[in-house]
Design a protein around this motif. Structure first.
Motif, PDB file in Angstrom:
ATOM      1  N   GLN A 183      27.720  46.514  49.534  1.00 47.39           N
ATOM      2  CA  GLN A 183      27.807  47.116  50.870  1.00 47.39           C
ATOM      3  C   GLN A 183      26.512  47.809  51.281  1.00 47.39           C
ATOM      4  O   GLN A 183      26.263  48.023  52.471  1.00 47.39           O
ATOM      5  CB  GLN A 183      28.988  48.084  50.965  1.00 47.39           C
ATOM      6  CG  GLN A 183      29.020  49.189  49.938  1.00 47.39           C
ATOM      7  CD  GLN A 183      29.907  48.858  48.760  1.00 47.39           C
ATOM      8  OE1 GLN A 183      29.864  47.743  48.249  1.00 47.39           O
ATOM      9  NE2 GLN A 183      30.713  49.833  48.332  1.00 47.39           N
ATOM     10  N   PHE A 184      25.663  48.164  50.321  1.00 47.68           N
ATOM     11  CA  PHE A 184      24.388  48.790  50.662  1.00 47.68           C
ATOM     12  C   PHE A 184      23.416  47.794  51.294  1.00 47.68           C
ATOM     13  O   PHE A 184      22.414  48.193  51.891  1.00 47.68           O
ATOM     14  CB  PHE A 184      23.744  49.418  49.424  1.00 47.68           C
ATOM     15  CG  PHE A 184      24.315  50.758  49.067  1.00 47.68           C
ATOM     16  CD1 PHE A 184      23.769  51.923  49.589  1.00 47.68           C
ATOM     17  CD2 PHE A 184      25.418  50.865  48.236  1.00 47.68           C
ATOM     18  CE1 PHE A 184      24.297  53.160  49.277  1.00 47.68           C
ATOM     19  CE2 PHE A 184      25.959  52.096  47.930  1.00 47.68           C
ATOM     20  CZ  PHE A 184      25.397  53.250  48.448  1.00 47.68           C
ATOM     21  N   LEU A 185      23.697  46.515  51.162  1.00 45.96           N
ATOM     22  CA  LEU A 185      22.771  45.485  51.627  1.00 45.96           C
ATOM     23  C   LEU A 185      23.125  44.940  52.999  1.00 45.96           C
ATOM     24  O   LEU A 185      22.477  44.025  53.489  1.00 45.96           O
ATOM     25  CB  LEU A 185      22.732  44.351  50.601  1.00 45.96           C
ATOM     26  CG  LEU A 185      22.297  44.785  49.187  1.00 45.96           C
ATOM     27  CD1 LEU A 185      22.436  43.626  48.203  1.00 45.96           C
ATOM     28  CD2 LEU A 185      20.862  45.303  49.188  1.00 45.96           C
ATOM     29  N   SER A 186      24.142  45.515  53.623  1.00 51.18           N
ATOM     30  CA  SER A 186      24.508  45.104  54.986  1.00 51.18           C
ATOM     31  C   SER A 186      24.952  46.338  55.765  1.00 51.18           C
ATOM     32  O   SER A 186      25.389  47.334  55.167  1.00 51.18           O
ATOM     33  CB  SER A 186      25.626  44.061  54.957  1.00 51.18           C
ATOM     34  OG  SER A 186      26.787  44.598  54.333  1.00 51.18           O
ATOM     35  N   PRO A 187      24.842  46.310  57.103  1.00 53.05           N
ATOM     36  CA  PRO A 187      25.199  47.492  57.910  1.00 53.05           C
ATOM     37  C   PRO A 187      26.661  47.881  57.717  1.00 53.05           C
ATOM     38  O   PRO A 187      27.543  47.032  57.708  1.00 53.05           O
ATOM     39  CB  PRO A 187      24.926  47.026  59.350  1.00 53.05           C
ATOM     40  CG  PRO A 187      23.948  45.901  59.210  1.00 53.05           C
ATOM     41  CD  PRO A 187      24.294  45.213  57.926  1.00 53.05           C
ATOM     42  N   GLN A 188      26.890  49.188  57.549  1.00 51.72           N
ATOM     43  CA  GLN A 188      28.236  49.714  57.359  1.00 51.72           C
ATOM     44  C   GLN A 188      28.552  50.720  58.467  1.00 51.72           C
ATOM     45  O   GLN A 188      27.674  51.440  58.932  1.00 51.72           O
ATOM     46  CB  GLN A 188      28.362  50.407  56.005  1.00 51.72           C
ATOM     47  CG  GLN A 188      28.021  49.523  54.815  1.00 51.72           C
ATOM     48  CD  GLN A 188      28.987  48.368  54.656  1.00 51.72           C
ATOM     49  OE1 GLN A 188      30.207  48.543  54.754  1.00 51.72           O
ATOM     50  NE2 GLN A 188      28.474  47.171  54.406  1.00 51.72           N
ATOM     51  N   VAL A 189      29.804  50.772  58.848  1.00 53.67           N
ATOM     52  CA  VAL A 189      30.251  51.723  59.869  1.00 53.67           C
ATOM     53  C   VAL A 189      30.615  53.039  59.196  1.00 53.67           C
ATOM     54  O   VAL A 189      31.355  53.054  58.208  1.00 53.67           O
ATOM     55  CB  VAL A 189      31.472  51.173  60.636  1.00 53.67           C
ATOM     56  CG1 VAL A 189      31.989  52.208  61.637  1.00 53.67           C
ATOM     57  CG2 VAL A 189      31.099  49.879  61.350  1.00 53.67           C
ATOM     58  N   LEU A 190      30.089  54.141  59.719  1.00 52.62           N
ATOM     59  CA  LEU A 190      30.415  55.460  59.197  1.00 52.62           C
ATOM     60  C   LEU A 190      31.712  55.935  59.841  1.00 52.62           C
ATOM     61  O   LEU A 190      31.773  56.145  61.048  1.00 52.62           O
ATOM     62  CB  LEU A 190      29.273  56.442  59.500  1.00 52.62           C
ATOM     63  CG  LEU A 190      29.386  57.828  58.874  1.00 52.62           C
ATOM     64  CD1 LEU A 190      29.322  57.737  57.357  1.00 52.62           C
ATOM     65  CD2 LEU A 190      28.287  58.741  59.390  1.00 52.62           C
ATOM     66  N   ASP A 191      32.746  56.091  59.037  1.00 46.38           N
ATOM     67  CA  ASP A 191      34.066  56.411  59.571  1.00 46.38           C
ATOM     68  C   ASP A 191      34.283  57.928  59.681  1.00 46.38           C
ATOM     69  O   ASP A 191      35.340  58.448  59.330  1.00 46.38           O
ATOM     70  CB  ASP A 191      35.159  55.774  58.714  1.00 46.38           C
ATOM     71  CG  ASP A 191      35.014  56.138  57.239  1.00 46.38           C
ATOM     72  OD1 ASP A 191      33.972  56.696  56.856  1.00 46.38           O
ATOM     73  OD2 ASP A 191      35.943  55.861  56.469  1.00 46.38           O
TER      74      ASP A 191
END
Length: 354
Positions: A167-175
């Motif tokens: 998951q560090f290698l693609s954009p993640q949504v901050l919930d």
């Protein structure tokens, strides 16, 4: 060439710093039959069984000075070696991959006694005792920092970086409900938290909030005062499982200097203030932090020299200096090895197929 999958035993135990790189590497070895070697009641018992069969053995650390306790440890080590030999022979494994730590000692000795190839990954700049003692028995030691090779003069080393979770290698949504246009400070203390750092941060929170910052603070589970400060812009939590999204969103991270966290900061190109854990074995977190200082990716303070006034001031100066943060961002980017898991998996594959 046979179509029978190669059987690999992975020995990784204890903390996320040992487990996450091993899991990331295992995920790259899709045509392998992988089983795991761990210790009862450690993190691997929660993370591994849903993905790989888990074997557990009892093994103790090697931190004690020579004495009566040494005899007990050596006796336990011999028993552990015999257990691992049995697992390796019964399972017809063709090689061992380990990320170091106490479990690596019996695993390496058992595998080599059976003539099996061994690959060890060391994520810290200054290798741990087990890596230093047993690296010469390994076919190759993969290092997370280029600087680490000089501390292993008797072994074959290859620089591959340290694998991070996918998951560090693609954009993640901050919930977490934070506006898009505000500065975000993230505070993390490693897997155990950092109570002394937490207290300094709490003393700074009112001033940082007044300056417009939002703070996400992972306190760990050992801080009885974790929720003693309340502001709408301040989010204390004992644990947060979206560290990728947090580091991607944060303008600045305040952290210990464990190799796993630093690798994640490099991959997300996040500026940081590092406070190395003063009781880490051989003070190894200082060595890790210095790599980031040398690339101007971080500012480092020893815990003994840091006060709340100093931390408060330095953070405000950075948040008010976008050009400085941008420079630190680029410094972190220089240290990133985004394909580390693939490099390490290729190294394992080359050794086991030769």
């Amino acid at each position: 060439m046979t179509n029978t999958p190669i059987k690999l035993l992975i020995a990784a135990s204890g903390t996320g710093g040992h487990l996450f790189p091993a899991i990331a590497t295992a995920n790259q070895l899709k045509d392998y039959q992988i089983e795991w070697l761990g210790v009862p009641n450690r993190l691997e018992t929660k993370l591994v069984p849903s993905q790989y069969p888990l074997h557990t053995i009892s093994v103790e650390g090697f931190q004690q000075k020579l004495g009566l306790g040494t005899i007990k440890i050596l006796s336990g080590l011999i028993g552990s070696i015999l257990q691992v030999r049995h697992i390796l022979k019964q399972g017809n494994f063709q090689g061992l991959f380990t990320t170091g730590g106490y479990i690596a000692a019996p695993a390496i000795l058992a595998a080599r006694s059976l003539g099996l190839p061994v690959i060890l990954h060391e994520s810290n700049v200054l290798p741990g005792k087990v890596t230093r003692w047993f690296s010469r028995l390994c076919n190759v030691v993969a290092v997370g920092f280029e600087e680490g090779a000089k501390y292993l003069p008797n072994g074959k080393t290859v620089y591959v970086g340290t694998p991070v979770r996918e998951q560090f290698l693609s954009p993640q949504v901050l919930d977490i409900p934070i506006p898009d246009n505000v500065p975000v400070i993230a505070v993390v203390g490693g897997s155990q938290g950092a109570v002394s750092v937490n207290q300094l941060v709490r003393e700074c929170v009112p001033t940082w909030v007044d300056a417009g910052a939002w703070i996400i603070h992972q306190t760990g589970e050992n801080d009885r005062d974790a929720f003693s400060v309340e502001y709408p812009q301040y989010f204390p939590m004992t644990f947060y499982n979206n560290m990728a999204g947090l580091f991607q969103r944060a303008n600045l991270v305040i952290s210990r200097a464990g190799a796993g966290t630093l690798t994640e900061l490099a991959v997300t190109h996040t500026p940081s203030i590092l406070i190395p854990y003063p009781y880490a074995a051989d003070n190894h977190q200082v060595y890790n932090a210095n790599v980031f200082v040398n690339q101007e990716a971080a500012i480092v303070f020893t815990q003994s020299e840091l006060t709340s006034d100093k931390l408060q001031t330095v953070v405000l100066e950075l948040l008010n200096s976008p050009e400085k943060l941008e420079k630190m961002n680029h410094g972190s980017e220089k240290l990133a090895v985004n394909d580390s898991a693939k490099r390490l998996a290729n190294l394992v594959d080359q050794l086991l197929r030769c």
